[in-house]
Design an enzyme around this catalytic site. Sequence first.
Site, PDB file in Angstrom:
ATOM      1  CE  LYS A  53      -3.789  -2.463   2.098  1.00 57.85           C
ATOM      2  NZ  LYS A  53      -4.538  -2.854   3.285  1.00 57.85           N
ATOM      3  CD  GLN A  97      -3.496  -4.251   6.522  1.00 63.83           C
ATOM      4  OE1 GLN A  97      -3.381  -3.325   5.741  1.00 63.83           O
ATOM      5  NE2 GLN A  97      -4.171  -5.351   6.214  1.00 63.83           N
ATOM      6  CG  ASP A 120      -9.739  -0.178   4.672  1.00 71.21           C
ATOM      7  OD1 ASP A 120      -9.413  -0.553   3.541  1.00 71.21           O
ATOM      8  OD2 ASP A 120      -9.167  -0.538   5.720  1.00 71.21           O
TER       9      ASP A 120
END
Length: 281
Positions: A53, A97, A120
């Site tokens: 990422k 995460q 997200d």
Amino acid sequence: MAQLIDGKAVAARVRAEVKAETEKLKAERGLVPGLTVVRVGEDPASKIYVTGKKKAAEEVGFNSWEVHPDEKITQDELLSLVDKLNKDPAVHGILVQLPLPKHIDAERIISAVKPEKDVDGFHPVNAGKLSLGKPGPRPCTPFGVMRLLEEVGCNPSGKRAVVVGRSNIVGKPMALMLLAADATVTVCHRKSNLAAEVANADIVVAAVGVPELIKGEWIKPGAVVIDVGMNRMPDGKLKGDVEFAAAKERASFITPVPGGVGPMTIAMLMRNTLEAAKATS
Ligand code: NAP
């Protein structure tokens, strides 16, 4: 015999689009999108995902930071960290995460991220927006699937779509996005008759986490098959949720694993971060 959907190529295209728009944003507004990824502890898979990422964010021209607290961080300390990032104007996207250590309530942490910075798309406010058909950041994996369908000219409107799996991060948002695109959607889970449901589908999205659960012989001839599954086998290779070799004989388009949906997730994260930055005044 199905044509393969090249997720790597489509993801590269998405990243190139984001890069071009980022350059424009810098030139016109002096604004550089910023993404912070929070990685708690030493989960080895998380380390690989976060590295990917960060690399993608740098390549498209974003500011990118990784915050890496020790796994002993308390819930209150992590909430304070999220609060600090919420208030930082250089940070447009915050990604915590998952998985988080067991002593931390992941739902509370996700809910603490400002919805505008939730790249997200997991925050309850953003899940609500998707459910109500309002704009907002979409969960990256199903968002990527929608782009793959578009790339192969598969308009879901009027088609029967079957989504196998009903998780909050893939199955449910996938079903809502297909519904918003005017598909007739069926969502399957452990109590469903998978063979019967899949046999009716013009579009099959498998997001289960069981290698080759979806049998090739169930696939309706000409269907588009999207395999979200990423199952690590004992030999170290990745396998999807669809019996690929047999399904490929019946489908019109199919995603391979790896190289199908996987690369799209990070690419759509870049898109969500860019949109979050653009939305700031
Ligand atoms: P999850 O939270 O474990 O959900 C799995 C879903 O599949 C559940 O709804 C479960 O049904 C259903 N299911 C499990 N076994 C089943 C069976 N035998 N028959 C019918 N349904 C069954 O998983 P997830 O997070 O959605 O992930 C699914 C897969 O996608 C995994 O392989 C994961 O690694 C992969 N994934 C890939 C990406 C990517 O970037 N490509 C991103 C996220 C996830 P119940 O609700 O009835 O339990």
